[in-house]
Scaffold this motif. Structure first.
Motif, PDB file in Angstrom:
ATOM      1  N   ALA A  32      39.298  33.379  15.377  1.00  0.00           N
ATOM      2  CA  ALA A  32      39.687  34.684  15.916  1.00  0.00           C
ATOM      3  C   ALA A  32      39.204  35.804  15.008  1.00  0.00           C
ATOM      4  O   ALA A  32      38.711  36.841  15.487  1.00  0.00           O
ATOM      5  CB  ALA A  32      41.207  34.744  16.073  1.00  0.00           C
ATOM      6  N   ALA A  33      39.336  35.612  13.696  1.00  0.00           N
ATOM      7  CA  ALA A  33      38.902  36.633  12.747  1.00  0.00           C
ATOM      8  C   ALA A  33      37.391  36.827  12.803  1.00  0.00           C
ATOM      9  O   ALA A  33      36.896  37.966  12.769  1.00  0.00           O
ATOM     10  CB  ALA A  33      39.343  36.256  11.334  1.00  0.00           C
ATOM     11  N   GLY A  36      36.655  38.894  15.629  1.00  0.00           N
ATOM     12  CA  GLY A  36      37.303  40.196  15.625  1.00  0.00           C
ATOM     13  C   GLY A  36      38.467  40.298  16.601  1.00  0.00           C
ATOM     14  O   GLY A  36      38.824  41.395  17.034  1.00  0.00           O
ATOM     15  N   ASN A  37      39.065  39.152  16.943  1.00  0.00           N
ATOM     16  CA  ASN A  37      40.189  39.135  17.881  1.00  0.00           C
ATOM     17  C   ASN A  37      41.513  39.193  17.118  1.00  0.00           C
ATOM     18  O   ASN A  37      41.995  38.177  16.597  1.00  0.00           O
ATOM     19  CB  ASN A  37      40.144  37.874  18.747  1.00  0.00           C
ATOM     20  CG  ASN A  37      38.920  37.831  19.636  1.00  0.00           C
ATOM     21  OD1 ASN A  37      38.396  38.876  20.034  1.00  0.00           O
ATOM     22  ND2 ASN A  37      38.450  36.643  19.956  1.00  0.00           N
ATOM     23  N   TYR A  38      42.110  40.362  17.067  1.00  0.00           N
ATOM     24  CA  TYR A  38      43.363  40.542  16.330  1.00  0.00           C
ATOM     25  C   TYR A  38      44.515  41.019  17.224  1.00  0.00           C
ATOM     26  O   TYR A  38      45.636  41.146  16.745  1.00  0.00           O
ATOM     27  CB  TYR A  38      43.162  41.561  15.206  1.00  0.00           C
ATOM     28  CG  TYR A  38      42.229  41.114  14.118  1.00  0.00           C
ATOM     29  CD1 TYR A  38      42.640  40.213  13.149  1.00  0.00           C
ATOM     30  CD2 TYR A  38      40.916  41.606  14.051  1.00  0.00           C
ATOM     31  CE1 TYR A  38      41.781  39.794  12.141  1.00  0.00           C
ATOM     32  CE2 TYR A  38      40.054  41.195  13.045  1.00  0.00           C
ATOM     33  CZ  TYR A  38      40.486  40.291  12.093  1.00  0.00           C
ATOM     34  OH  TYR A  38      39.626  39.878  11.098  1.00  0.00           O
ATOM     35  N   SER A 205      34.866  30.599   7.279  1.00  0.00           N
ATOM     36  CA  SER A 205      34.567  31.995   6.944  1.00  0.00           C
ATOM     37  C   SER A 205      33.258  32.477   7.534  1.00  0.00           C
ATOM     38  O   SER A 205      32.935  33.666   7.457  1.00  0.00           O
ATOM     39  CB  SER A 205      34.528  32.173   5.426  1.00  0.00           C
ATOM     40  OG  SER A 205      33.459  31.426   4.867  1.00  0.00           O
ATOM     41  N   GLY A 206      32.481  31.574   8.112  1.00  0.00           N
ATOM     42  CA  GLY A 206      31.190  31.959   8.663  1.00  0.00           C
ATOM     43  C   GLY A 206      30.170  32.309   7.606  1.00  0.00           C
ATOM     44  O   GLY A 206      29.271  33.115   7.857  1.00  0.00           O
ATOM     45  N   CYS A 207      30.300  31.707   6.420  1.00  0.00           N
ATOM     46  CA  CYS A 207      29.390  32.066   5.335  1.00  0.00           C
ATOM     47  C   CYS A 207      28.231  31.084   5.191  1.00  0.00           C
ATOM     48  O   CYS A 207      27.458  31.181   4.240  1.00  0.00           O
ATOM     49  CB  CYS A 207      30.147  32.189   4.007  1.00  0.00           C
ATOM     50  SG  CYS A 207      30.647  30.633   3.266  1.00  0.00           S
ATOM     51  N   ILE A 208      28.101  30.133   6.128  1.00  0.00           N
ATOM     52  CA  ILE A 208      26.996  29.173   6.076  1.00  0.00           C
ATOM     53  C   ILE A 208      26.028  29.448   7.219  1.00  0.00           C
ATOM     54  O   ILE A 208      26.427  29.570   8.379  1.00  0.00           O
ATOM     55  CB  ILE A 208      27.504  27.720   6.176  1.00  0.00           C
ATOM     56  CG1 ILE A 208      28.468  27.405   5.040  1.00  0.00           C
ATOM     57  CG2 ILE A 208      26.329  26.741   6.159  1.00  0.00           C
ATOM     58  CD1 ILE A 208      29.069  26.007   5.122  1.00  0.00           C
TER      59      ILE A 208
END
Length: 260
Positions: A32-33, A36-38, A205-208
């Motif tokens: 979700a983060a 951008g779904n908050y 975290s989407g850092c890869i």
């Protein structure tokens, strides 16, 4: 509604058991983060739950950040609870989470910890298969007790294994962990990497990113959940020399395949 964060399945399993017992639905807060779904709306009478692992005696920073950005809409007073999974002790994790909720105008009615097999192989070895089975069985028994307390909406009800030196661990050691132990420069793929991209898919975290068929780690926002390392089907991901001769860990729920 249950917001959960999980790298290797312990917290996912806990959230799933609670969701099934409550007839509730789950939201992967890491996904979700990244999207951008908050913003969420709670139905009348719907409970609000947070399930996550303990990282160095505190909630993962990703969980804290998500709660601070969370925008909830609800009509009635809501019952809010949290469950953290930990390898041995949780320190002041629940107090830290409660502070984050209060910053967002929310209160924490109950909190619980569930001991699960440790997976931080940067420092420790994984439990033996027999030890894992014992911890899974005991954890499921504890989760059933938690489920009963949540159904009864017990308030000001906390059952958290803090452990010794909890204040020092959560307020001194954890900031050091976040500053120095979450760097990605030690991650690398070995020659066993087949370029499947699963590590990038499961990264919380989407850092890869994949470059020329191999994973590349960015340096600025790793959660240090080790999902990439543990869930690699080839055991091809290492963290320096610290993980070379150590095992890998996945909860049985994650051994069935990738979870979104």
């Amino acid at each position: 509604m249950i917001f959960y964060f999980s790298g290797t399945g312990n917290s996912y399993h806990t959230a799933r058991m609670l969701a099934e017992g409550l007839g509730d639905h789950m939201v992967n807060l890491a996904e979700a983060a990244k999207a951008g779904n908050y913003t969420y709306t709670l139905k009348p009478g719907e409970k609000l739950g947070f399930v996550f692992p303990v990282y160095s005696w505190a909630p993962p920073k990703a969980v804290e950040d998500f709660i601070k950005n969370l925008e909830l809409y609800y009509a009635d007073d809501i019952y809010t609870y949290a469950v953290c999974t930990c390898g041995d002790s949780a320190g002041e994790t629940m107090s830290i989470l409660e502070g984050c909720l209060q910053e967002n105008g929310l209160s924490l009615d109950s909190g619980f910890s569930v001991v699960m097999p440790d997976n931080y192989v940067v420092m420790f070895r994984v439990d033996s298969p027999e030890e894992q089975r014992k911890k899974w069985q005991h954890a499921d028994e504890v989760i059933q007790l938690i489920l009963r307390a949540v159904k009864l909406e017990k308030r000001d009800f906390f059952r958290v294994k803090k452990g010794r030196g909890s204040f020092v661990k959560s307020n001194i050691i954890n900031p050091l962990f976040r500053r120095f132990a979450t760097k990605t420069d030690a991650f690398y793929p070995t020659v066993n990497c087949i370029g499947c991209g699963l590590c990038a898919q499961v990264c919380t975290s989407g850092c890869i990113t994949m470059a020329a068929g191999v994973p590349v780690w960015e340096e600025d926002h790793c959660n240090m959940c080790l999902a990439c390392l543990h869930r690699c089907p080839q055991h091809a991901i290492q963290y320096g020399k610290k993980t070379v001769k150590k095992g890998r860990y996945l909860h049985p729920d994650y051994q069935k395949g990738p979870q979104s």
